[in-house]
Write a protein that holds these residues in place. Structure first.
Motif, PDB file in Angstrom:
ATOM      1  N   THR A   1      51.413  34.881 -36.608  1.00 10.49           N
ATOM      2  CA  THR A   1      51.132  34.121 -37.811  1.00 10.49           C
ATOM      3  C   THR A   1      51.349  34.947 -39.066  1.00 10.49           C
ATOM      4  O   THR A   1      51.097  36.158 -39.081  1.00 10.49           O
ATOM      5  N   ASP A   2      51.784  34.285 -40.134  1.00  9.21           N
ATOM      6  CA  ASP A   2      51.916  34.926 -41.436  1.00  9.21           C
ATOM      7  C   ASP A   2      50.576  35.011 -42.163  1.00  9.21           C
ATOM      8  O   ASP A   2      50.473  35.660 -43.198  1.00  9.21           O
ATOM      9  N   ASP A   3      49.554  34.332 -41.612  1.00  7.53           N
ATOM     10  CA  ASP A   3      48.227  34.324 -42.240  1.00  7.53           C
ATOM     11  C   ASP A   3      47.176  34.747 -41.205  1.00  7.53           C
ATOM     12  O   ASP A   3      46.387  33.928 -40.721  1.00  7.53           O
ATOM     13  N   PRO A   4      47.148  36.030 -40.853  1.00  6.64           N
ATOM     14  CA  PRO A   4      46.213  36.459 -39.812  1.00  6.64           C
ATOM     15  C   PRO A   4      44.743  36.209 -40.126  1.00  6.64           C
ATOM     16  O   PRO A   4      43.988  35.844 -39.204  1.00  6.64           O
ATOM     17  N   PRO A   5      44.260  36.361 -41.364  1.00  8.13           N
ATOM     18  CA  PRO A   5      42.843  36.063 -41.593  1.00  8.13           C
ATOM     19  C   PRO A   5      42.471  34.624 -41.243  1.00  8.13           C
ATOM     20  O   PRO A   5      41.399  34.373 -40.680  1.00  8.13           O
ATOM     21  N   LEU A   6      43.352  33.668 -41.564  1.00  8.19           N
ATOM     22  CA  LEU A   6      43.071  32.276 -41.235  1.00  8.19           C
ATOM     23  C   LEU A   6      43.036  32.075 -39.732  1.00  8.19           C
ATOM     24  O   LEU A   6      42.128  31.424 -39.194  1.00  8.19           O
ATOM     25  N   ALA A   7      44.019  32.630 -39.016  1.00 10.09           N
ATOM     26  CA  ALA A   7      44.054  32.472 -37.560  1.00 10.09           C
ATOM     27  C   ALA A   7      42.842  33.121 -36.900  1.00 10.09           C
ATOM     28  O   ALA A   7      42.261  32.561 -35.958  1.00 10.09           O
ATOM     29  N   ILE A   8      42.450  34.278 -37.390  1.00  9.95           N
ATOM     30  CA  ILE A   8      41.280  34.964 -36.823  1.00  9.95           C
ATOM     31  C   ILE A   8      40.021  34.144 -37.046  1.00  9.95           C
ATOM     32  O   ILE A   8      39.190  33.994 -36.149  1.00  9.95           O
ATOM     33  N   ALA A   9      39.878  33.588 -38.245  1.00 13.40           N
ATOM     34  CA  ALA A   9      38.712  32.763 -38.542  1.00 13.40           C
ATOM     35  C   ALA A   9      38.679  31.517 -37.682  1.00 13.40           C
ATOM     36  O   ALA A   9      37.615  31.122 -37.166  1.00 13.40           O
ATOM     37  N   MET A  10      39.822  30.879 -37.486  1.00 14.17           N
ATOM     38  CA  MET A  10      39.863  29.672 -36.671  1.00 14.17           C
ATOM     39  C   MET A  10      39.603  30.008 -35.203  1.00 14.17           C
ATOM     40  O   MET A  10      38.918  29.246 -34.508  1.00 14.17           O
ATOM     41  N   ARG A  11      40.118  31.109 -34.716  1.00 12.63           N
ATOM     42  CA  ARG A  11      39.853  31.513 -33.331  1.00 12.63           C
ATOM     43  C   ARG A  11      38.359  31.771 -33.118  1.00 12.63           C
ATOM     44  O   ARG A  11      37.827  31.500 -32.029  1.00 12.63           O
ATOM     45  N   ALA A  12      37.722  32.285 -34.135  1.00 14.49           N
ATOM     46  CA  ALA A  12      36.296  32.626 -34.027  1.00 14.49           C
ATOM     47  C   ALA A  12      35.398  31.432 -34.325  1.00 14.49           C
ATOM     48  O   ALA A  12      34.168  31.581 -34.373  1.00 14.49           O
ATOM     49  N   GLY A  13      35.988  30.253 -34.482  1.00 15.59           N
ATOM     50  CA  GLY A  13      35.223  29.091 -34.901  1.00 15.59           C
ATOM     51  C   GLY A  13      34.281  28.506 -33.876  1.00 15.59           C
ATOM     52  O   GLY A  13      33.599  27.522 -34.160  1.00 15.59           O
ATOM     53  N   GLY A  14      34.285  29.060 -32.679  1.00 19.10           N
ATOM     54  CA  GLY A  14      33.314  28.630 -31.696  1.00 19.10           C
ATOM     55  C   GLY A  14      33.824  27.694 -30.652  1.00 19.10           C
ATOM     56  O   GLY A  14      33.152  27.411 -29.663  1.00 19.10           O
TER      57      GLY A  14
ATOM     58  N   LEU B   1      52.456  48.724 -46.757  1.00 26.16           N
ATOM     59  CA  LEU B   1      51.334  48.079 -47.435  1.00 26.16           C
ATOM     60  C   LEU B   1      50.786  46.935 -46.595  1.00 26.16           C
ATOM     61  O   LEU B   1      49.567  46.812 -46.384  1.00 26.16           O
ATOM     62  N   ALA B   2      51.676  46.075 -46.108  1.00 28.80           N
ATOM     63  CA  ALA B   2      51.248  44.948 -45.269  1.00 28.80           C
ATOM     64  C   ALA B   2      50.615  45.442 -43.977  1.00 28.80           C
ATOM     65  O   ALA B   2      49.579  44.914 -43.540  1.00 28.80           O
ATOM     66  N   PHE B   3      51.200  46.445 -43.363  1.00 28.76           N
ATOM     67  CA  PHE B   3      50.668  46.937 -42.090  1.00 28.76           C
ATOM     68  C   PHE B   3      49.278  47.547 -42.277  1.00 28.76           C
ATOM     69  O   PHE B   3      48.407  47.382 -41.421  1.00 28.76           O
ATOM     70  N   ARG B   4      49.065  48.244 -43.383  1.00 34.03           N
ATOM     71  CA  ARG B   4      47.736  48.803 -43.634  1.00 34.03           C
ATOM     72  C   ARG B   4      46.696  47.697 -43.760  1.00 34.03           C
ATOM     73  O   ARG B   4      45.586  47.802 -43.225  1.00 34.03           O
ATOM     74  N   HIS B   5      47.053  46.627 -44.462  1.00 35.02           N
ATOM     75  CA  HIS B   5      46.132  45.494 -44.569  1.00 35.02           C
ATOM     76  C   HIS B   5      45.916  44.841 -43.204  1.00 35.02           C
ATOM     77  O   HIS B   5      44.777  44.498 -42.835  1.00 35.02           O
ATOM     78  N   ALA B   6      46.998  44.652 -42.449  1.00 30.68           N
ATOM     79  CA  ALA B   6      46.892  43.986 -41.147  1.00 30.68           C
ATOM     80  C   ALA B   6      45.969  44.743 -40.199  1.00 30.68           C
ATOM     81  O   ALA B   6      45.238  44.133 -39.407  1.00 30.68           O
ATOM     82  N   LEU B   7      45.991  46.048 -40.281  1.00 28.47           N
ATOM     83  CA  LEU B   7      45.144  46.854 -39.400  1.00 28.47           C
ATOM     84  C   LEU B   7      43.667  46.711 -39.730  1.00 28.47           C
ATOM     85  O   LEU B   7      42.805  47.071 -38.914  1.00 28.47           O
ATOM     86  N   GLY B   8      43.367  46.177 -40.898  1.00 29.50           N
ATOM     87  CA  GLY B   8      41.976  45.971 -41.271  1.00 29.50           C
ATOM     88  C   GLY B   8      41.381  44.676 -40.752  1.00 29.50           C
ATOM     89  O   GLY B   8      40.182  44.425 -40.946  1.00 29.50           O
ATOM     90  N   TRP B   9      42.202  43.856 -40.113  1.00 36.70           N
ATOM     91  CA  TRP B   9      41.720  42.591 -39.562  1.00 36.70           C
ATOM     92  C   TRP B   9      41.641  42.676 -38.038  1.00 36.70           C
ATOM     93  O   TRP B   9      42.290  43.518 -37.419  1.00 36.70           O
ATOM     94  N   ALA B  10      40.868  41.774 -37.452  1.00 36.84           N
ATOM     95  CA  ALA B  10      40.627  41.818 -36.005  1.00 36.84           C
ATOM     96  C   ALA B  10      41.718  41.104 -35.223  1.00 36.84           C
ATOM     97  O   ALA B  10      41.447  40.297 -34.329  1.00 36.84           O
ATOM     98  N   ALA B  11      42.968  41.394 -35.556  1.00 36.08           N
ATOM     99  CA  ALA B  11      44.095  40.925 -34.755  1.00 36.08           C
ATOM    100  C   ALA B  11      44.378  41.953 -33.669  1.00 36.08           C
ATOM    101  O   ALA B  11      43.914  43.099 -33.744  1.00 36.08           O
ATOM    102  N   GLU B  12      45.152  41.550 -32.685  1.00 34.69           N
ATOM    103  CA  GLU B  12      45.457  42.449 -31.575  1.00 34.69           C
ATOM    104  C   GLU B  12      46.826  43.116 -31.686  1.00 34.69           C
ATOM    105  O   GLU B  12      47.089  44.119 -31.029  1.00 34.69           O
ATOM    106  N   GLN B  13      47.710  42.543 -32.513  1.00 39.14           N
ATOM    107  CA  GLN B  13      49.070  43.057 -32.600  1.00 39.14           C
ATOM    108  C   GLN B  13      49.565  43.023 -34.043  1.00 39.14           C
ATOM    109  O   GLN B  13      49.170  42.158 -34.824  1.00 39.14           O
TER     110      GLN B  13
END
Length: 249
Positions: free
Chosen positions: A231-244, A22-34
């Motif tokens: 990170t345990d919170d990939p959406p937050l890390a992805i958003a912060m990385r994309a912050g410009g 379940l977690a892996f399916r969700h993780a694959l929907g985000w723009a993480a690399e691993q």
């Protein structure tokens, strides 16, 4: 400037049940690399995706994984998943394989603290061609040395315990990696600094961090310019990385 890769730790354990399909399916929907996960060996040598050496904390079962055959382990259900069973490495690889994300696999030790005999070889057999997209990690130097001898992995990561790392010089950390064939050092975000990063880079090695789970620690890892941020919170890390902001690498 190359991207700082983000790894969904245990699939994103703040948001979904750790080390579950379940977690892996969700993780694959985000723009993480691993996608990061852990493996233990069942009694008959099957790689089981679970963090602890026992079933007790995350499943409806109890007892050490190594005392049960895979047929017994697979019957247990993961808490919080709505009835999903404990996954195998084969199932996890089949799910992640069609995606562009890398498999970030930590090979754990048993309840006695010793590596599982012949387990690295068994994991490579299960992974097949996906070995080339697999980042293999371990706290056990012997496990990494075995993986280095087999070859073919994307990266080999020596995971360093936090307390000993505080007493090591950067040059010692480089030597630790060299001694077991690691291409990357993984440390808790609290002990990563510029001196360690620079010493590793000068030696052709990479730096990754775990424990970057809140805005402050994620920002620290991004500002440091690590190679991988788990990170345990990939959406937050992805958003912060994309912050410009341009982070140094």
């Amino acid at each position: 400037m190359s991207i700082i890769e983000i790894a969904s730790h245990r699939g994103g354990a703040f948001l979904w049940p750790e080390n579950s399909l379940l977690a892996f399916r969700h993780a694959l929907g985000w723009a993480a690399e691993q996608v990061e996960f852990d493996v233990h060996a069942s009694r008959d040598g099957e790689p089981v995706v679970i963090h602890d050496a026992t079933l007790d904390r995350t499943t409806d079962g109890s007892g050490p994984i190594a005392t049960l055959d895979w047929a017994e382990v697979r019957r247990h259900r993961l808490r919080g998943t709505g009835g999903e069973h404990v996954p195998s490495l084969a199932q996890t690889a089949a799910l992640i394989g069609p995606s562009p994300q890398k498999l970030r696999m930590e090979i754990k030790a048993g309840v006695d603290g010793w590596p599982y005999a012949g387990f690295v070889q068994r994991c490579t057999e299960v992974l097949g061609p996906l070995r080339a997209r697999t980042v293999l990690m371990s706290f056990e130097a012997a496990t990494l040395a075995e993986a280095a001898a087999l070859g073919g992995f994307e990266q080999l990561v020596y995971l360093a315990e936090t307390r000993p790392m505080r007493a090591l010089r950067p040059v010692d950390a480089v030597a630790l990696c060299r001694s077991c064939g690691a291409t990357e050092l993984g440390v808790h975000v609290s002990v990563a600094d510029e001196a360690l990063r620079d010493a590793l880079r000068e030696s052709g090695l990479r730096l990754s961090v775990w424990g970057a789970n809140h805005a402050s620690s994620i920002a620290r890892a991004l500002a440091l310019g690590v190679d991988v941020l788990a990170t345990d919170d990939p959406p937050l890390a992805i958003a912060m990385r994309a912050g410009g902001k341009a982070y140094p690498r």
